[in-house]
Design an enzyme around this catalytic site. Structure first.
Site, short mmCIF file in Angstrom:
data_model
loop_
_atom_site.label_atom_id
_atom_site.label_comp_id
_atom_site.label_asym_id
_atom_site.label_seq_id
_atom_site.Cartn_x
_atom_site.Cartn_y
_atom_site.Cartn_z
NE ARG A 135 -4.10 -1.90 1.97
CZ ARG A 135 -3.93 -3.00 2.71
NH1 ARG A 135 -2.90 -3.08 3.54
NH2 ARG A 135 -4.76 -3.99 2.61
CE LYS A 157 -0.28 13.38 -14.90
NZ LYS A 157 -1.12 13.43 -16.11
CD GLU A 199 6.71 17.30 -22.61
OE1 GLU A 199 6.00 18.24 -22.20
OE2 GLU A 199 6.24 16.23 -23.05
CE LYS A 241 4.39 17.78 -14.16
NZ LYS A 241 4.56 16.51 -14.85
CD GLU A 251 -4.13 15.69 -15.68
OE1 GLU A 251 -4.54 14.55 -15.79
OE2 GLU A 251 -3.06 16.09 -16.16
NE ARG A 255 -0.18 17.13 -12.95
CZ ARG A 255 0.29 16.26 -12.08
NH1 ARG A 255 -0.22 16.19 -10.86
NH2 ARG A 255 1.28 15.46 -12.41
CG ASN A 259 -2.71 17.52 -21.04
OD1 ASN A 259 -1.70 16.91 -20.73
ND2 ASN A 259 -3.89 17.27 -20.50
CG HIS A 262 0.89 16.67 -24.32
ND1 HIS A 262 1.67 17.81 -24.35
CD2 HIS A 262 1.63 15.73 -23.68
CE1 HIS A 262 2.83 17.56 -23.74
NE2 HIS A 262 2.83 16.30 -23.32
CG HIS A 266 -1.40 12.08 -26.41
ND1 HIS A 266 -2.00 12.72 -25.36
CD2 HIS A 266 -0.19 11.67 -25.95
CE1 HIS A 266 -1.19 12.71 -24.31
NE2 HIS A 266 -0.07 12.08 -24.65
CG HIS A 279 5.72 12.32 -25.27
ND1 HIS A 279 4.36 12.25 -25.50
CD2 HIS A 279 5.88 13.28 -24.33
CE1 HIS A 279 3.74 13.13 -24.72
NE2 HIS A 279 4.64 13.77 -24.00
N1 LIG Z 1 4.48 10.76 -14.89
C1 LIG Z 1 4.43 11.80 -15.66
O1 LIG Z 1 3.96 12.87 -15.27
C2 LIG Z 1 4.97 11.69 -17.03
C3 LIG Z 1 5.14 12.83 -17.81
C4 LIG Z 1 5.70 12.69 -19.07
C5 LIG Z 1 6.07 11.44 -19.54
N2 LIG Z 1 5.87 10.34 -18.75
C6 LIG Z 1 6.27 9.01 -19.22
O2 LIG Z 1 7.67 9.01 -19.39
C7 LIG Z 1 8.03 8.06 -20.40
C8 LIG Z 1 8.97 8.73 -21.36
O3 LIG Z 1 10.11 9.14 -20.65
P1 LIG Z 1 11.52 9.30 -21.37
O4 LIG Z 1 11.38 10.16 -22.55
O5 LIG Z 1 12.47 9.65 -20.33
O6 LIG Z 1 11.75 7.85 -21.98
P2 LIG Z 1 12.58 6.58 -21.45
O7 LIG Z 1 12.52 6.44 -20.00
O8 LIG Z 1 12.08 5.44 -22.27
O9 LIG Z 1 14.07 6.94 -21.88
C9 LIG Z 1 14.40 7.15 -23.24
C10 LIG Z 1 15.66 6.37 -23.62
O10 LIG Z 1 16.80 6.99 -23.05
C11 LIG Z 1 17.59 6.05 -22.35
N3 LIG Z 1 18.29 6.77 -21.30
C12 LIG Z 1 17.76 7.28 -20.17
N4 LIG Z 1 18.66 8.01 -19.52
C13 LIG Z 1 19.81 7.97 -20.25
C14 LIG Z 1 21.09 8.55 -20.10
N5 LIG Z 1 21.36 9.39 -19.11
N6 LIG Z 1 22.03 8.25 -21.02
C15 LIG Z 1 21.74 7.46 -22.07
N7 LIG Z 1 20.54 6.90 -22.28
C16 LIG Z 1 19.57 7.16 -21.37
C17 LIG Z 1 16.60 5.03 -21.90
O11 LIG Z 1 17.22 3.81 -21.60
C18 LIG Z 1 15.67 4.95 -23.12
O12 LIG Z 1 16.20 4.12 -24.09
C19 LIG Z 1 6.74 7.60 -21.03
O13 LIG Z 1 6.42 6.34 -20.51
C20 LIG Z 1 5.73 8.63 -20.56
O14 LIG Z 1 4.43 8.09 -20.46
C21 LIG Z 1 5.35 10.45 -17.52
ZN LIG Z 2 4.51 15.31 -22.55
#
Ligand SMILES: NC(=O)c1ccc[n+]([C@@H]2O[C@H](COP(=O)([O-])OP(=O)(O)OC[C@H]3O[C@@H](n4cnc5c(N)ncnc54)[C@H](O)[C@@H]3O)[C@@H](O)[C@H]2O)c1
Ligand SMILES: [Zn+2]
Length: 384
Positions: A135, A157, A199, A241, A251, A255, A259, A262, A266, A279
Site C-alpha cells: 500500500r 503521476k 517539454e 511544473k 489534475e 494542470r 497538455n 499533447h 497523442h 513523445h
Molecule cells: N508521470 C508523468 O507525469 C509523465 C510525464 C511525461 C512522460 N511520462 C512518461 O515518461 C516516459 C517517457 O520518458 P523518457 O522520454 O524519459 O523515456 P525513457 O525512459 O524510455 O528513456 C528514453 C531512452 O533513453 C535512455 N536513457 C535514459 N537516460 C539515459 C542517459 N542518461 N544516457 C543514455 N541513455 C539514457 C533510456 O534507456 C531509453 O532508451 C513515457 O512512458 C511517458 O508516459 C510520464
Molecule cells: Zn509530454
C-alpha cells in the site's frame, strides 16, 4: 556535452533546490552537476528507510548505478539494483509483478524505499510499483533524461500501460525526493535530448514569457548542454511544473494546461503506432499546430506560432504534423468513440507565456480546410 560543460568537475556549479509544496507531501527537487555520488544521504534523510531497491534499465544502470549504490551504502542503507528491460513496453503489469517479486526477494518492508534511476519509463513503472507494494513505499526519483527531469519525475503521476492504451492504470504517488544530476545527460542521445527540450519550450510557452525569451537567447548553448545555462533553465522548467502541480495536484483544471501540444501530439503517436516518433517530437508538432489554430481562432496574436516554431526548430525538433487523412486524425482525437461531436478540452495559446483551455469538437480543432491544404502531392495525384 560541450567542452565547457565537460569542465563542470573543475568549475563548481552551485547546486539548486526547489520545493514542490504539497503540504505534508512536499518534497525537494535537488539540481546539480556531478552530484550523483551524493544522493545517498538525502535518500536516507528523506525516506527514513534502511533498505532500498534501485530500479533501472541496463543502459543507464551500466553507467550510473554503481555510483548511486555506493552512495546509498555509504549512507548506511542496504541497497540492491533491479534491472527492467529498456523501452516503454516495460511499463506493463507484467513488469510490475516482476518488481513485486523482486521486492519480496529482497525483503522490502515498510521500512524500505524504492529509487528509480532512469527516464520517465523507469520512473512511472518503479513509481507505480512503489505506490502499490504494501500500500505504498517511499519513493525517490533520479531522472536521467531531460524529459524525466523537467516533466515526468515531478508531480506524482505514476502509471503503466495496457495493450489498449498508454498510462491507463496508475496512481498519484508523490516522490519524497527528486535528485537531478545534469551530467547524466551527457550520454543521452541527441534526439532524446531534443525531445526533452520540447517539454521545456512547452513550459515556457504556456507559463512564462520571460523564460521563453531566455530560451531564445541561449538555445544553442542549451542544446550543447552548457551547464552554466542548463542548470537555471532546468530549475525554471521544474519550478513551472511544480507551480502548476501545487495548484492542481489531481489534475482537475490548471494542470490540464500542461497538455499544450499533447492533443494532436497523442493523435500523431497513435497514428504512427508509437513507432519512429518520440513523445517530445509529437508534442513539438502538436504545439505549433495549437499555436497556429489559436491564431486562426483569433485567440492569439499573429506571429505567435512562427515564434514558437522558430525556437523548436533551433532545438532540432520537427514541427509539421505528418500527413494522415483528416478522418484518421479526427478518429484519433475522439475520446468518446460513440459520439462524433463530444468536446475536447483543447489547450490554446493566448500569447507566448499564457495558455488557456477551450472546449472544441475534433472537427473544430481540425477544420475541413486543414486536410485540403496539407495533402501532399495533390497536384500530381491521379496523373498517369
Ligand atoms: N508521470 C508523468 O507525469 C509523465 C510525464 C511525461 C512522460 N511520462 C512518461 O515518461 C516516459 C517517457 O520518458 P523518457 O522520454 O524519459 O523515456 P525513457 O525512459 O524510455 O528513456 C528514453 C531512452 O533513453 C535512455 N536513457 C535514459 N537516460 C539515459 C542517459 N542518461 N544516457 C543514455 N541513455 C539514457 C533510456 O534507456 C531509453 O532508451 C513515457 O512512458 C511517458 O508516459 C510520464
Ligand atoms: Zn509530454
Amino acid at each position: 556535452m560541450s567542452r565547457r560543460a565537460a569542465g563542470a568537475g573543475r568549475v563548481a556549479h552551485r547546486p539548486r533546490r526547489l520545493t514542490v509544496a504539497l503540504a505534508e507531501r512536499s518534497y525537494p527537487v535537488e539540481l546539480g552537476a556531478g552530484t550523483l555520488a551524493g544522493v545517498g544521504a538525502a535518500v536516507a534523510r528523506r525516506t527514513g528507510a534502511s533498505r532500498v531497491a534501485l530500479v533501472t534499465v541496463p543502459g543507464v544502470g551500466r553507467r550510473y548505478a554503481a555510483r548511486v549504490l555506493r552512495s546509498l551504502r555509504a549512507a548506511g542503507l542496504r541497497a540492491s539494483r533491479i534491472d527492467v528491460p529498456d523501452g516503454d513496453a516495460s511499463k506493463s503489469l507484467g513488469q510490475v509483478k516482476r518488481l513485486y517479486e523482486a521486492f519480496l526477494d529482497l525483503g522490502l518492508d515498510r521500512g524500505s524505499a524504492v529509487v528509480a534511476l532512469g527516464g520517465g519509463m523507469v520512473g512511472d513503472l518503479a513509481g507505480f510499483a512503489a505506490a502499490t507494494y504494501l500500500r505504498g513505499l517511499p519513493f525517490v526519483q533520479i531522472p536521467t533524461t531531460l524529459l524525466a527531469m523537467v516533466d515526468a519525475s515531478i508531480g506524482g503521476k505514476v502509471a503503466v500501460n495496457l495493450r489498449r492504451g498508454k498510462n491507463l492504470v496508475g496512481a498519484f504517488h508523490q516522490p519524497r525526493l527528486v535528485w537531478i544530476d545534469v551530467e547524466t545527460l551527457a550520454s543521452l542521445p541527441a534526439r532524446e535530448r531534443a525531445a526533452g527540450f520540447a517539454e521545456v519550450v512547452k513550459a515556457a510557452a504556456l507559463w512564462d514569457a520571460g523564460f521563453f525569451a531566455g530560451l531564445e537567447r541561449h538555445a544553442e548553448a542549451l542544446r550543447e548542454l552548457e551547464i552554466r545555462r542548463l542548470l537555471p533553465t532546468l530549475e525554471r522548467a521544474c519550478a513551472i511544473k511544480a507551480e502548476v502541480v501545487e495548484q492542481d495536484e489531481r489534475e482537475s483544471g490548471l494542470r490540464m494546461l500542461l497538455n499544450l501540444g499533447h492533443t494532436l501530439g497523442h493523435a500523431v503517436e497513435t497514428l504512427r503506432g508509437y513507432r519512429g516518433i518520440l513523445h517530445g517530437e509529437a508534442v513539438s508538432m502538436g504545439m505549433v499546430y495549437a499555436a497556429r489554430r489559436s491564431e486562426q481562432l483569433e485567440l492569439a496574436p499573429a506571429g505567435t506560432a512562427e515564434r514558437l516554431e522558430a525556437l523548436l526548430v533551433r532545438f532540432g525538433l520537427p514541427t509539421q504534423l505528418p500527413w494522415f487523412p483528416r478522418r484518421a486524425y479526427l478518429e484519433a482525437l475522439r475520446v468518446d468513440k460513440k459520439s462524433r461531436d463530444s468536446r475536447i478540452r483543447y489547450i490554446v495559446l493566448r500569447r507566448i507565456g499564457r495558455a488557456e483551455v477551450v472546449e472544441l469538437t475534433p472537427a473544430q480543432i481540425l477544420p475541413a480546410s486543414w486536410g485540403r491544404r496539407r495533402r501532399p502531392g495533390r497536384r500530381t495525384r491521379g496523373a498517369p
